[in-house]
Design a protein around this motif. Structure first.
Motif, PDB file in Angstrom:
ATOM      1  N   VAL A  43    -119.569  -5.941   5.880  1.00  0.00           N
ATOM      2  CA  VAL A  43    -119.231  -5.736   7.291  1.00  0.00           C
ATOM      3  C   VAL A  43    -117.713  -5.677   7.431  1.00  0.00           C
ATOM      4  O   VAL A  43    -117.167  -4.817   8.115  1.00  0.00           O
ATOM      5  CB  VAL A  43    -119.821  -6.860   8.179  1.00  0.00           C
ATOM      6  N   ARG A  44    -117.042  -6.624   6.738  1.00  0.00           N
ATOM      7  CA  ARG A  44    -115.583  -6.713   6.839  1.00  0.00           C
ATOM      8  C   ARG A  44    -115.055  -7.312   5.538  1.00  0.00           C
ATOM      9  O   ARG A  44    -115.642  -8.229   4.978  1.00  0.00           O
ATOM     10  CB  ARG A  44    -115.228  -7.599   8.035  1.00  0.00           C
ATOM     11  N   ASN A  45    -113.911  -6.782   5.083  1.00  0.00           N
ATOM     12  CA  ASN A  45    -113.280  -7.289   3.860  1.00  0.00           C
ATOM     13  C   ASN A  45    -112.554  -8.608   4.058  1.00  0.00           C
ATOM     14  O   ASN A  45    -112.613  -9.484   3.212  1.00  0.00           O
ATOM     15  CB  ASN A  45    -112.269  -6.272   3.318  1.00  0.00           C
ATOM     16  N   SER A  46    -111.824  -8.731   5.162  1.00  0.00           N
ATOM     17  CA  SER A  46    -110.998  -9.915   5.361  1.00  0.00           C
ATOM     18  C   SER A  46    -111.017 -10.358   6.814  1.00  0.00           C
ATOM     19  O   SER A  46    -110.589  -9.584   7.674  1.00  0.00           O
ATOM     20  CB  SER A  46    -109.568  -9.620   4.917  1.00  0.00           C
ATOM     21  N   PRO A  47    -111.503 -11.544   7.074  1.00  0.00           N
ATOM     22  CA  PRO A  47    -112.230 -12.407   6.134  1.00  0.00           C
ATOM     23  C   PRO A  47    -113.578 -11.778   5.789  1.00  0.00           C
ATOM     24  O   PRO A  47    -114.174 -11.075   6.605  1.00  0.00           O
ATOM     25  CB  PRO A  47    -112.412 -13.713   6.899  1.00  0.00           C
ATOM     26  N   LEU A  48    -114.035 -12.025   4.578  1.00  0.00           N
ATOM     27  CA  LEU A  48    -115.263 -11.421   4.074  1.00  0.00           C
ATOM     28  C   LEU A  48    -116.447 -11.760   4.967  1.00  0.00           C
ATOM     29  O   LEU A  48    -116.700 -12.922   5.286  1.00  0.00           O
ATOM     30  CB  LEU A  48    -115.542 -11.905   2.647  1.00  0.00           C
ATOM     31  N   GLN A  49    -117.159 -10.722   5.375  1.00  0.00           N
ATOM     32  CA  GLN A  49    -118.373 -10.898   6.170  1.00  0.00           C
ATOM     33  C   GLN A  49    -119.419  -9.925   5.644  1.00  0.00           C
ATOM     34  O   GLN A  49    -119.127  -8.743   5.436  1.00  0.00           O
ATOM     35  CB  GLN A  49    -118.111 -10.640   7.642  1.00  0.00           C
ATOM     36  N   LEU A  50    -120.618 -10.439   5.402  1.00  0.00           N
ATOM     37  CA  LEU A  50    -121.716  -9.641   4.874  1.00  0.00           C
ATOM     38  C   LEU A  50    -122.880  -9.620   5.857  1.00  0.00           C
ATOM     39  O   LEU A  50    -123.131 -10.598   6.557  1.00  0.00           O
ATOM     40  CB  LEU A  50    -122.214 -10.221   3.548  1.00  0.00           C
ATOM     41  N   ARG A  51    -123.588  -8.522   5.863  1.00  0.00           N
ATOM     42  CA  ARG A  51    -124.855  -8.418   6.584  1.00  0.00           C
ATOM     43  C   ARG A  51    -125.932  -8.454   5.514  1.00  0.00           C
ATOM     44  O   ARG A  51    -125.833  -7.759   4.489  1.00  0.00           O
ATOM     45  CB  ARG A  51    -124.921  -7.108   7.359  1.00  0.00           C
ATOM     46  N   GLU A  52    -126.943  -9.275   5.729  1.00  0.00           N
ATOM     47  CA  GLU A  52    -128.030  -9.411   4.769  1.00  0.00           C
ATOM     48  C   GLU A  52    -129.310  -8.930   5.433  1.00  0.00           C
ATOM     49  O   GLU A  52    -129.695  -9.441   6.488  1.00  0.00           O
ATOM     50  CB  GLU A  52    -128.181 -10.867   4.340  1.00  0.00           C
ATOM     51  N   VAL A  53    -129.956  -7.967   4.824  1.00  0.00           N
ATOM     52  CA  VAL A  53    -131.217  -7.443   5.344  1.00  0.00           C
ATOM     53  C   VAL A  53    -132.312  -7.854   4.366  1.00  0.00           C
ATOM     54  O   VAL A  53    -132.340  -7.397   3.220  1.00  0.00           O
ATOM     55  CB  VAL A  53    -131.179  -5.912   5.513  1.00  0.00           C
ATOM     56  N   TYR A  54    -133.177  -8.749   4.817  1.00  0.00           N
ATOM     57  CA  TYR A  54    -134.296  -9.224   4.013  1.00  0.00           C
ATOM     58  C   TYR A  54    -135.521  -8.403   4.378  1.00  0.00           C
ATOM     59  O   TYR A  54    -135.838  -8.243   5.556  1.00  0.00           O
ATOM     60  CB  TYR A  54    -134.578 -10.705   4.295  1.00  0.00           C
ATOM     61  N   GLU A  55    -136.202  -7.884   3.370  1.00  0.00           N
ATOM     62  CA  GLU A  55    -137.410  -7.100   3.596  1.00  0.00           C
ATOM     63  C   GLU A  55    -138.528  -7.681   2.744  1.00  0.00           C
ATOM     64  O   GLU A  55    -138.293  -8.174   1.646  1.00  0.00           O
ATOM     65  CB  GLU A  55    -137.171  -5.644   3.199  1.00  0.00           C
ATOM     66  N   TYR A  56    -139.728  -7.604   3.273  1.00  0.00           N
ATOM     67  CA  TYR A  56    -140.896  -8.064   2.526  1.00  0.00           C
ATOM     68  C   TYR A  56    -142.130  -7.364   3.085  1.00  0.00           C
ATOM     69  O   TYR A  56    -142.071  -6.698   4.128  1.00  0.00           O
ATOM     70  CB  TYR A  56    -141.053  -9.588   2.600  1.00  0.00           C
ATOM     71  N   HIS A  57    -143.229  -7.492   2.390  1.00  0.00           N
ATOM     72  CA  HIS A  57    -144.481  -6.861   2.810  1.00  0.00           C
ATOM     73  C   HIS A  57    -145.493  -7.942   3.165  1.00  0.00           C
ATOM     74  O   HIS A  57    -145.630  -8.932   2.445  1.00  0.00           O
ATOM     75  CB  HIS A  57    -145.040  -5.988   1.682  1.00  0.00           C
ATOM     76  N   ARG A  58    -146.173  -7.737   4.288  1.00  0.00           N
ATOM     77  CA  ARG A  58    -147.304  -8.595   4.663  1.00  0.00           C
ATOM     78  C   ARG A  58    -148.547  -7.731   4.591  1.00  0.00           C
ATOM     79  O   ARG A  58    -148.638  -6.732   5.312  1.00  0.00           O
ATOM     80  CB  ARG A  58    -147.131  -9.134   6.070  1.00  0.00           C
ATOM     81  N   PRO A  59    -149.488  -8.060   3.730  1.00  0.00           N
ATOM     82  CA  PRO A  59    -150.687  -7.230   3.604  1.00  0.00           C
ATOM     83  C   PRO A  59    -151.413  -7.023   4.941  1.00  0.00           C
ATOM     84  O   PRO A  59    -151.997  -5.976   5.156  1.00  0.00           O
ATOM     85  CB  PRO A  59    -151.558  -8.011   2.614  1.00  0.00           C
ATOM     86  N   ASP A  60    -151.327  -7.989   5.831  1.00  0.00           N
ATOM     87  CA  ASP A  60    -152.023  -7.873   7.119  1.00  0.00           C
ATOM     88  C   ASP A  60    -151.197  -7.185   8.203  1.00  0.00           C
ATOM     89  O   ASP A  60    -151.735  -6.745   9.206  1.00  0.00           O
ATOM     90  CB  ASP A  60    -152.456  -9.258   7.608  1.00  0.00           C
ATOM     91  N   LYS A  61    -149.879  -7.061   8.022  1.00  0.00           N
ATOM     92  CA  LYS A  61    -149.025  -6.521   9.083  1.00  0.00           C
ATOM     93  C   LYS A  61    -148.041  -5.455   8.610  1.00  0.00           C
ATOM     94  O   LYS A  61    -147.253  -4.943   9.391  1.00  0.00           O
ATOM     95  CB  LYS A  61    -148.244  -7.645   9.764  1.00  0.00           C
ATOM     96  N   GLY A  62    -148.016  -5.162   7.330  1.00  0.00           N
ATOM     97  CA  GLY A  62    -147.103  -4.140   6.820  1.00  0.00           C
ATOM     98  C   GLY A  62    -145.725  -4.682   6.492  1.00  0.00           C
ATOM     99  O   GLY A  62    -145.522  -5.883   6.329  1.00  0.00           O
ATOM    100  N   ASP A  63    -144.763  -3.764   6.416  1.00  0.00           N
ATOM    101  CA  ASP A  63    -143.399  -4.137   6.041  1.00  0.00           C
ATOM    102  C   ASP A  63    -142.690  -4.849   7.181  1.00  0.00           C
ATOM    103  O   ASP A  63    -142.844  -4.477   8.348  1.00  0.00           O
ATOM    104  CB  ASP A  63    -142.606  -2.897   5.619  1.00  0.00           C
ATOM    105  N   ARG A  64    -141.908  -5.848   6.822  1.00  0.00           N
ATOM    106  CA  ARG A  64    -141.168  -6.667   7.784  1.00  0.00           C
ATOM    107  C   ARG A  64    -139.708  -6.741   7.370  1.00  0.00           C
ATOM    108  O   ARG A  64    -139.375  -6.566   6.209  1.00  0.00           O
ATOM    109  CB  ARG A  64    -141.728  -8.091   7.861  1.00  0.00           C
ATOM    110  N   GLU A  65    -138.861  -7.105   8.344  1.00  0.00           N
ATOM    111  CA  GLU A  65    -137.425  -7.194   8.101  1.00  0.00           C
ATOM    112  C   GLU A  65    -136.841  -8.367   8.878  1.00  0.00           C
ATOM    113  O   GLU A  65    -137.224  -8.617  10.016  1.00  0.00           O
ATOM    114  CB  GLU A  65    -136.782  -5.889   8.582  1.00  0.00           C
TER     115      GLU A  65
END
Length: 170
Positions: A43-65
């Motif tokens: 997101v930004r170099n200084s000060p360092l900032q990151l965006r984290e996108v977590y993804e997973y699959h739920r067999p009953d509901k499909g892909d989630r984020e």
């Protein structure tokens, strides 16, 4: 304990997509969450900032984020979930893993939700999960894992959806 502490090195090391291969973090050990992965974006170099996108699959509901944000706080990241789960916040450090840049351990501090420290093993998705486990087990020192943390790790089994009954009818 050595830690990756240079923000520029952390940004370079973390950027991209990682498979969550093992963890003591209860959210990922739930049986309904399959094939979790996380992508780190700068997101930004200084000060360092990151965006984290977590993804997973739920067999009953499909892909989630789930989306989180991490800001460099000098010796660790200050981490918080965005969206509905804003109350979930913690801090984490990335272990120094000189053997490979394709497997890392992230150590989370206590939070109001976790109530105890947690550790997650991330690996680049192309790596064989069994090889990741072997690499970590023979070099727990580089991943800064105590014996207790290693034995508490739950290794996540890759999930492959079975074909539905209608697909198997000829």
């Amino acid at each position: 304990m050595s830690r990756v502490a240079d923000p520029a090195e952390l940004a370079r090391l973390l950027r991209g997509t990682w498979a969550i291969r093992a963890t003591t973090f209860p959210y990922w050990t739930h049986e309904a969450r399959k094939n979790p992965r996380v992508s780190f974006e700068l997101v930004r170099n200084s000060p360092l900032q990151l965006r984290e996108v977590y993804e997973y699959h739920r067999p009953d509901k499909g892909d989630r984020e789930v989306i989180a944000e991490a800001a460099w706080a000098g010796r660790h990241f200050s981490w918080r979930m965005l969206g509905r789960s804003r109350l979930l916040a913690s801090a984490y450090v990335v272990s120094d893993t000189p053997a490979t840049a394709d497997i890392i351990a992230i150590h989370y501090g206590k939070s109001t939700l976790l109530r105890q420290p947690a550790v997650t093993i991330l690996a680049r998705p192309h790596l064989d999960p069994d090889q990741v486990r072997r690499s970590v087990s023979i070099d727990t020192h580089s991943f800064e894992l105590t014996a207790e943390e290693f034995w508490r790790l739950q290794w996540l089994v890759p999930y492959t959806a079975s074909p539905s009954a209608s697909d198997s009818l000829a």
